[in-house]
Design an enzyme around this catalytic site. Structure first.
Site, PDB file in Angstrom:
ATOM      1  N   HIS A 171       0.831  -1.211   0.000  1.00 22.45           N
ATOM      2  CA  HIS A 171       0.000   0.000   0.000  1.00 22.45           C
ATOM      3  C   HIS A 171       0.862   1.255   0.000  1.00 22.45           C
ATOM      4  O   HIS A 171       2.082   1.194   0.185  1.00 22.45           O
ATOM      5  CB  HIS A 171      -0.938   0.008   1.213  1.00 22.45           C
ATOM      6  N   ASP A 204       0.908   4.889   2.006  1.00 20.63           N
ATOM      7  CA  ASP A 204       0.288   5.456   3.218  1.00 20.63           C
ATOM      8  C   ASP A 204      -0.624   6.635   2.917  1.00 20.63           C
ATOM      9  O   ASP A 204      -1.669   6.802   3.539  1.00 20.63           O
ATOM     10  CB  ASP A 204       1.371   5.840   4.234  1.00 20.63           C
ATOM     11  N   HIS A 246       4.871   0.029   0.003  1.00 19.06           N
ATOM     12  CA  HIS A 246       5.489  -0.910   0.950  1.00 19.06           C
ATOM     13  C   HIS A 246       4.488  -1.912   1.497  1.00 19.06           C
ATOM     14  O   HIS A 246       3.278  -1.753   1.320  1.00 19.06           O
ATOM     15  CB  HIS A 246       6.136  -0.140   2.112  1.00 19.06           C
ATOM     16  N   ARG A 275       5.305  -9.104  17.169  1.00 12.83           N
ATOM     17  CA  ARG A 275       6.003  -7.914  16.667  1.00 12.83           C
ATOM     18  C   ARG A 275       5.264  -6.672  17.158  1.00 12.83           C
ATOM     19  O   ARG A 275       4.060  -6.520  16.902  1.00 12.83           O
ATOM     20  CB  ARG A 275       5.990  -7.967  15.143  1.00 12.83           C
TER      21      ARG A 275
HETATM   22  O1  AKG Z   1       4.561  -1.774  11.091  1.00 12.73           O
HETATM   23  C1  AKG Z   1       5.154  -1.483  10.067  1.00 12.73           C
HETATM   24  O2  AKG Z   1       6.331  -1.771   9.878  1.00 12.73           O
HETATM   25  C2  AKG Z   1       4.439  -0.730   8.961  1.00 12.73           C
HETATM   26  C3  AKG Z   1       2.963  -0.732   9.056  1.00 12.73           C
HETATM   27  C4  AKG Z   1       2.341   0.010   7.901  1.00 12.73           C
HETATM   28  O3  AKG Z   1       2.833  -0.003   6.815  1.00 12.73           O
HETATM   29  C5  AKG Z   1       1.138   0.793   8.107  1.00 12.73           C
HETATM   30  O4  AKG Z   1       0.535   0.723   9.176  1.00 12.73           O
HETATM   31  O5  AKG Z   1       0.756   1.517   7.190  1.00 12.73           O
HETATM   32 FE   FE2 Z   2       2.086   1.684   5.682  1.00  7.74          FE
END
Ligand code: AKG
Ligand code: FE2
Length: 329
Positions: free
Chosen positions: A230, A232, A289, A299
């Site tokens: 996606h 952001d 990403h 995590r």
């Molecule tokens: O937690 C992560 O490393 C990224 C999470 C992510 O890409 C998001 O929440 O948009």
């Molecule tokens: Fe993200």
């Protein structure tokens, strides 16, 4: 920008050149002196054509299989301590055009920065402790639990609750927790401003700002599916600069779960989470990403993002004085 295929082809071609049989003119120069130039020729040329053919086929096979699925490069490995690792990417046109309308907030560069030196070990511990205590008030049944420190939204089962409507939130979260958040947020805000060449005061904290807890449990709702690629800026409309603070170690606390930038040069660039590591990047389509699925362990991370648009600004999270009367339990 050149494609990875081109780069690899060129690199391999140079490397392989030295392995190829010498050209006819080179061979000629290395013939022993005194021998007739026109002496009997063995069947060598056929062998040479054959060997060359095999070599070229080999090179093409390596290039094809090496680039078919792209290549992977680590931007930051878990085991290394990264002071300041930057990678610039050309800003996407739409992102740049949108930011032009916010003076002082146009980036001098787009891309990413990873640093293990911004947030201290005790700050990371304090934030991890907030995540754990807060999430103990609920939790998703699928693989992803989020706790939004500003709104109080917390995954519970297949839904969300608001922890600020629970009396127990006051026992679980303390004023000092929010102080830690603010200190870390301010450090990141300054670093974003410094790295991308914008004025920190033209960056506003925006929502959602949340802790995430990811594990290998099968997804039960769309909110549990954290692994989709996606942008952001599209997922969270107000984001202009995204930052992530990792609160757990890849390879120790969990497996899988690496952060992956999908780049236009047919290359995936990975950030392996490390406790205290901050990754920040421009939120436009230059930074597509995803997060790999966690295969075991847990995590934890914190998302802290900034907008240039004051209408999406939020105040620093605080513990509400007391829950609204009608919602008291
Ligand atoms: O937690 C992560 O490393 C990224 C999470 C992510 O890409 C998001 O929440 O948009
Ligand atoms: Fe993200």
């Amino acid at each position: 920008m050149e494609t990875g295929v081109k780069q690899i082809k060129r690199k391999d071609a140079t490397k392989e050149k030295s392995k190829l049989p010498k050209t006819a003119s080179e061979e000629k120069e290395s013939e022993p002196k005194g021998k007739s130039k026109y002496g009997p020729m063995p069947s060598f040329p056929y062998q040479r054509v054959f060997t060359r053919g095999i070599l070229i086929l080999g090179v093409l096979t390596v290039v094809y299989f090496g680039t078919k699925d792209g290549r992977e490069v680590a931007l930051a490995k878990q085991k290394e301590v990264v002071h300041h690792r930057a990678q610039d990417i050309t800003c996407s046109d739409d992102y740049k055009a949108e930011l032009e309308t916010f003076s002082g907030c146009v980036p001098k560069r787009c891309g990413r920065l990873v640093s293990d030196k911004l947030v201290s070990g005790s700050e990371a511990d304090a934030l991890l402790s907030i995540a754990k205590r807060g999430m103990a008030l609920g939790g998703s049944q699928g693989g992803a639990t989020i706790l939004d420190l500003h709104s109080g939204a917390l995954s519970q089962g297949k839904n969300f609750i608001n922890i600020y409507q629970l009396n127990s939130a006051k026992e679980v979260l303390k004023k000092t927790d929010f102080t830690f958040y603010k200190v870390v947020k301010t450090k990141i805000q300054n670093a974003v401003g410094h790295h991308f060449g914008v004025q920190p005061q033209s960056l506003y904290l925006t929502h959602p700002t949340f802790f995430s807890r990811l594990n290998a449990a099968p997804a039960l709702t769309i909110h549990d599916e954290y692994w989709h690629p996606h942008i952001d800026k599209e997922t969270y409309e107000s984001f202009h600069y995204t930052s992530l603070l990792y609160l757990a170690d890849y390879g120790r606390d969990f497996q899988g779960g690496r952060f992956v930038f999908i780049d236009g040069d047919n290359t995936n660039r990975t950030v392996e989470p490390r406790k205290g590591r901050v990754s920040m990047f421009t939120s436009g389509s230059e930074n597509v990403h995803y997060v790999e699925r966690v295969t075991s362990g847990t995590r934890y991370a914190l998302t802290v993002s900034f907008t240039c648009d004051q209408k999406y600004a939020i105040d620093d999270p605080t513990l509400p004085p007391s829950p609204p009367k009608e919602l008291k339990q």
